[in-house]
Design an enzyme around this catalytic site. Structure first.
Site, short mmCIF file in Angstrom:
data_model
loop_
_atom_site.label_atom_id
_atom_site.label_comp_id
_atom_site.label_asym_id
_atom_site.label_seq_id
_atom_site.Cartn_x
_atom_site.Cartn_y
_atom_site.Cartn_z
N ARG A 272 -8.11 -43.89 17.68
CA ARG A 272 -6.65 -43.47 17.84
C ARG A 272 -5.81 -44.83 17.39
NH1 ARG A 272 -5.32 -43.58 23.41
NH2 ARG A 272 -4.46 -45.43 23.03
N HIS A 276 -1.27 -43.73 23.24
CA HIS A 276 -1.58 -42.50 23.50
C HIS A 276 -0.33 -41.35 23.34
CE1 HIS A 276 -3.19 -39.57 26.43
NE2 HIS A 276 -1.93 -39.52 26.98
N TYR A 285 -3.61 -52.70 26.56
CA TYR A 285 -4.97 -52.38 26.86
C TYR A 285 -6.00 -52.76 25.49
CZ TYR A 285 -3.63 -47.78 25.48
OH TYR A 285 -3.32 -46.54 24.89
#
Length: 386
Positions: A272, A276, A285
Site C-alpha cells: 500500500r 490507509h 508506523y
C-alpha cells in the site's frame, strides 16, 4: 478408580489405530517464493492483447485512485482507501471473472469493481455517504462493498455453494486484506468452503499492514497462503505487483473452482503505497525508505518495461492510455462535483421487501417531523418577507 482396580487384573486400554492423514499436504503447499511472470522466461507465452488491456486498466486505475483521493480533499468524499501500488491485483481480480461470476469486494476494492465495469460514481457512493450501496449487486454481480473486515467471505461461500447445488456455472471471487485474515469470519469461510468444495476463490491482498499493524504482529505462519493447508485446499503465493502473474494464478484458481475442484486461497504480495485512508498518517508506523523501495516494484512500471521491451508498447500507446485515463477522471470529477438529491425516506425503502410494522411506524414519525420542519420553514420565510 485406577486401571489396576478395574475388574480383571489383566485389563489394559486398547491403543487407538495408527493415525493417517487423509490428505497429502504437499500438493496444497504454496511455492517457497511468490510466483512471477514479468522479467522471466514465462513472459514468452504472454497474450499481447491481454497484456495491453491490463496495462490500460492499470493506468486508468492509478488515475482513478488519484482522482478519488483528490475528491476527499475537496469534501466530495468522506473517506477513500487508496489502492495505489495494488492496481495489478485489483485489475486482475476483475478481469479473470466471467459475466455470470460474482465479485465480493472489501471496502478497499472499489477499483476492482470499476475494472469489472461498475460506474465509478456508483462505486464511490458508499464512501460519499449517500447510500450503503450505490449500485444493484444482482445487475453487476458485485456484492456490496464490505466495510466490516472479512464478513463478505462467508457470504461468498454461501452464494457459491448455493450456485453449485442449483447446477449454475458460477464462481465467487472473495477479496480480503491481510488484516482480514485475523478475523474469525476468514477461518469459518475457508473451513466451510473446503468441506463443501464450494466454487470460490479467496484472494488475499497482503499489502503489509492492517492499518498500522505489520504482518509480523498478525501471524507467525510462513505465509498467509500456508493457512490453506489446514483447511484442505491449495494455497498459492504470487507477486501481487506482477499483473501477468496475478492474472495467471487467479485464472487457474477460477478454472479449478468451475470444474468442481473446490476452493483455492491465493495470497498476493503487494504494498500500500499511500496511507490507509485520507484519515491516516502512515509516517507514524513506516519509514520513507520502505515506501521508496517498493516504488521500484511499481506494477505499472513492471508491465510497461515488459511491453516496451517486447515492442508491444511505444510512446504513442503510453500516451493513449494516459489520455483515456484523464478522460475518465474528468468525467468522474464533473459528476462527483454535482450535489446529490437525497430523500430521507429512502432510509426505509430497501430494508425489507415488505416493510415491518415497526419500520412503517418509524417512517411515519420521520415523515411527520419533515412535514413539521417544512411548515416551520414556510412560516419563517413568510415572516421574513413582511
Amino acid at each position: 478408580m485406577t486401571v489396576q482396580e478395574l475388574p480383571g487384573a489383566s485389563y489394559r486400554p486398547t491403543p487407538p489405530p495408527a493415525w493417517r492423514p487423509r490428505t497429502d499436504p504437499a500438493p496444497l503447499l504454496p511455492d517457497p517464493e511468490p510466483y512471477r511472470v514479468l522479467g522471466t522466461d514465462a513472459a514468452d507465452r504472454l497474450d499481447p492483447d491481454l497484456m495491453l488491456r491490463l496495462y490500460a486498466e492499470l493506468v486508468r486505475g492509478r488515475r482513478y485512485n488519484a482522482q478519488a483521493t483528490a475528491l476527499t480533499k475537496q469534501g466530495r468524499l468522506a473517506v477513500y482507501p487508496s489502492t495505489v501500488g495494488q492496481e495489478a491485483s485489483e485489475v486482475a481480480a476483475a478481469l479473470v471473472l466471467q459475466e455470470q461470476d460474482w465479485l465480493f469486494p472489501s471496502y478497499r476494492d472499489t477499483l476492482a469493481a470499476v475494472a469489472r465495469g461498475l460506474d465509478p460514481v456508483q462505486a464511490l457512493t458508499l464512501l460519499r455517504g449517500d447510500w450503503h450501496t450505490g449500485y444493484d449487486p444482482h445487475e453487476h454481480r458485485i456484492a456490496p462493498l464490505c466495510t466490516p473486515l472479512a464478513t463478505q467471505l462467508p457470504h461468498a461461500v454461501g452464494l457459491a455453494h448455493a450456485a453449485r447445488l442449483k447446477g449454475d456455472d458460477v464462481v465467487a471471487l472473495a477479496m480480503v486484506g491481510d488484516g482480514g485474515t485475523s478475523e474469525g469470519d476468514f477461518h469459518e469461510a475457508l473451513n466451510f468452503a473446503a468441506v463443501w468444495q464450494a466454487p470460490v476463490v479467496f484472494f488475499v491482498q497482503n499489502n503489509g499492514f492492517a492499518i498500522s499493524v505489520p504482518l509480523a504482529k498478525q501471524t507467525a505462519a510462513p505465509s498467509l497462503a500456508h493457512k490453506a493447508v489446514g483447511y484442505g485446499m491449495p494455497g498459492r503465493l504470487v507477486d501481487g505487483n506482477d499483473a501477468a502473474a496475478v492474472h495467471e494464478v487467479l485464472s487457474d484458481a477460477i478454472r479449478r473452482a468451475r470444474s468442481g475442484g473446490g476452493p483455492t486461497l491465493v495470497e498476493a504480495i503487494t504494498y500500500r503505497m499511500e496511507a490507509h485512508t485520507n484519515a491516516d498518517d502512515a509516517t507514524r508506523y513506516r519509514g520513507d525508505g520502505e515506501v521508496e523501495a517498493w516504488r521500484e516494484h511499481d506494477p505499472i512500471l513492471l508491465l510497461e518495461r515488459e511491453l516496451t521491451g517486447r515492442g508491444l508498447l511505444d510512446e504513442d500507446g503510453i500516451r493513449a492510455a494516459k489520455e483515456a485515463a484523464e478522460t475518465m477522471a474528468a468525467r468522474l470529477r464533473e459528476r462527483m462535483n454535482a450535489d446529490p438529491v437525497l430523500d430521507p425516506m429512502d432510509l426505509f425503502a430497501h430494508v425489507y421487501a415488505e416493510q415491518t410494522t415497526q419500520l412503517r411506524e418509524q417512517a411515519e414519525m420521520l415523515r411527520a417531523e419533515l412535514d413539521a420542519d417544512a411548515a416551520s420553514d414556510a412560516v419563517s420565510d413568510a415572516e421574513g418577507e413582511r
